[in-house]
Enzyme design. Structure first.
Site, PDB file in Angstrom:
ATOM      1  CG  MET A 271      75.051  97.802  66.589  1.00 45.14           C
ATOM      2  SD  MET A 271      73.992  97.173  67.905  1.00 45.14           S
ATOM      3  CE  MET A 271      72.435  97.002  67.067  1.00 45.14           C
TER       4      MET A 271
ATOM      5  CG  ASP B 108      72.466 104.743  75.613  1.00 46.62           C
ATOM      6  OD1 ASP B 108      72.723 104.342  76.754  1.00 46.62           O
ATOM      7  OD2 ASP B 108      71.577 104.263  74.888  1.00 46.62           O
TER       8      ASP B 108
ATOM      9  CE  LYS C 293      77.563  97.792  73.786  1.00 45.67           C
ATOM     10  NZ  LYS C 293      77.663  97.110  72.504  1.00 45.67           N
TER      11      LYS C 293
HETATM   12  C1  LIG Z   1      72.884 100.285  69.461  1.00 40.97           C
HETATM   13  S1  LIG Z   1      72.547 100.802  67.812  1.00 40.97           S
HETATM   14  C2  LIG Z   1      71.503 102.172  68.129  1.00 40.97           C
HETATM   15  C3  LIG Z   1      70.678 102.562  66.954  1.00 40.97           C
HETATM   16  C4  LIG Z   1      69.804 103.776  67.224  1.00 40.97           C
HETATM   17  N1  LIG Z   1      68.789 103.460  68.192  1.00 40.97           N
HETATM   18  C5  LIG Z   1      69.168 104.320  65.945  1.00 40.97           C
HETATM   19  O1  LIG Z   1      67.939 104.279  65.823  1.00 40.97           O
HETATM   20  O2  LIG Z   1      69.910 104.801  65.091  1.00 40.97           O
HETATM   21  C6  LIG Z   1      74.072 101.552  67.353  1.00 40.97           C
HETATM   22  C7  LIG Z   1      74.357 101.404  65.869  1.00 40.97           C
HETATM   23  O3  LIG Z   1      73.638 102.383  65.132  1.00 40.97           O
HETATM   24  C8  LIG Z   1      74.393 102.808  64.023  1.00 40.97           C
HETATM   25  N2  LIG Z   1      74.641 104.243  64.150  1.00 40.97           N
HETATM   26  C9  LIG Z   1      74.101 105.067  65.060  1.00 40.97           C
HETATM   27  N3  LIG Z   1      74.497 106.336  64.855  1.00 40.97           N
HETATM   28  C10 LIG Z   1      75.321 106.312  63.779  1.00 40.97           C
HETATM   29  C11 LIG Z   1      76.059 107.314  63.066  1.00 40.97           C
HETATM   30  N4  LIG Z   1      76.021 108.589  63.430  1.00 40.97           N
HETATM   31  N5  LIG Z   1      76.805 106.924  62.007  1.00 40.97           N
HETATM   32  C12 LIG Z   1      76.850 105.632  61.624  1.00 40.97           C
HETATM   33  N6  LIG Z   1      76.169 104.649  62.265  1.00 40.97           N
HETATM   34  C13 LIG Z   1      75.414 104.983  63.315  1.00 40.97           C
HETATM   35  C14 LIG Z   1      75.689 102.012  64.030  1.00 40.97           C
HETATM   36  O4  LIG Z   1      75.488 100.846  63.244  1.00 40.97           O
HETATM   37  C15 LIG Z   1      75.804 101.649  65.507  1.00 40.97           C
HETATM   38  O5  LIG Z   1      76.607 100.493  65.690  1.00 40.97           O
END
Ligand SMILES: C[S@@+](CC[C@H](N)C(=O)[O-])C[C@H]1O[C@@H](n2cnc3c(N)ncnc32)[C@H](O)[C@@H]1O
Length: 252
Positions: free
Chosen positions: A173, A37, A59
């Protein structure tokens, strides 16, 4: 050949390449095919063996380069070719990662699979910033919710239960819907001065932190033009950042 191969649904952690688990790195280094991803860092991708097939399914311009059903089917196809397949995702595969959906397809197809958990954004990003998710006297629980839904569709969340000021609320998100989230929580009884923060690109070098209250955060975030991915945290635990946090200093 089916039965000899295996699919690993692997969490790569929140961004900082040091925050991947030992097991995740071990299976990645032994992979014949890696399906990955957008939120997986280049340093982690550099661990993929040279001979392995790499397929990017993140995406592009807001939509998935491959629909979810085709991603799941791809995992089945690669496994049936006898490959050791790693499905590499940001954070943890079972937290807003659609890992459960992929696991169901694999189970249905009788493809052996294993989940390798990762550090989810909430714990990785916030620990790095000096913000515990729970803390005696400040938060007796934590909830993870998604702020994602259709563009012109209102968020369908149980606002009355989420407005509890004694619980930390983490919104994944949630950037686009932040004004709606703020208004709904206040309308449901959350104090308008409940501390809140937004973190862009947490754990990475260009991490940005915006602090405020549940009432002020949407305007502050708009001023700064935060780049995704952004995590939103609402709760009294934000106040601990002042003493437990590290640089960079927050924008206030
Ligand atoms: C599709 S979700 C995936 C979440 C992932 N599976 C997890 O456990 O962190 C993506 C969202 O995770 C959050 N996210 C993931 N990595 C991040 C980071 N390094 N900093 C801030 N938000 C993050 C944001 O809200 C982003 O829109």
């Amino acid at each position: 050949m089916a039965g000899e191969s295996r699919v690993y649904l692997v969490g790569a952690g929140p961004g900082d390449p040091d925050l991947i688990t030992v097991k995740a790195l071990r299976v990645l280094r032994a992979a014949d095919a890696v399906v990955y991803d957008r939120l997986v860092s280049d340093e982690i991708l550099s661990e993929i063996p040279a001979h392995a097939v790499r397929v990017y399914v993140g995406k592009e311009g807001g939509t998935h380069s491959l629909p979810q059903s085709e991603i799941s089917q791809l995992l089945v196809t690669l496994a049936r070719q006898g490959k050791t397949v790693v499905r590499l995702k940001g954070g943890d595969p079972y937290i807003f990662g659609r890992g459960g959906e992929e696991a169901l397809v694999l189970a249905e197809a009788s493809v052996p699979f294993e989940v390798v958990p990762g550090i989810t954004a909430a714990s990785g990003v916030l620990a790095g910033l000096g913000v515990p998710l729970t803390h005696r006297g400040l938060a007796n629980g934590v909830r993870f919710v998604t702020g994602q839904c259709g563009k012109n569709v209102p968020l369908d969340l149980n606002w009355a239960s989420l407005a509890d000021p004694d619980t930390t609320l983490v919104v994944y998100m949630g950037l686009a819907k932040l004004p709606e989230i703020s208004a709904n929580l206040i309308a449901a009884g959350m104090p308008a001065d409940q501390p809140a923060m937004a973190v862009s690109k947490g754990t990475l070098e260009d991490e940005t932190v915006v602090l405020g209250t549940i009432e002020s955060l949407p305007a502050r975030v708009r001023e700064v033009h935060l780049a995704p991915p952004v995590l939103i945290l609402i709760g009294r635990v934000v106040s601990l950042r002042e003493t437990l946090g590290r640089d960079p200093a927050p924008r206030t």
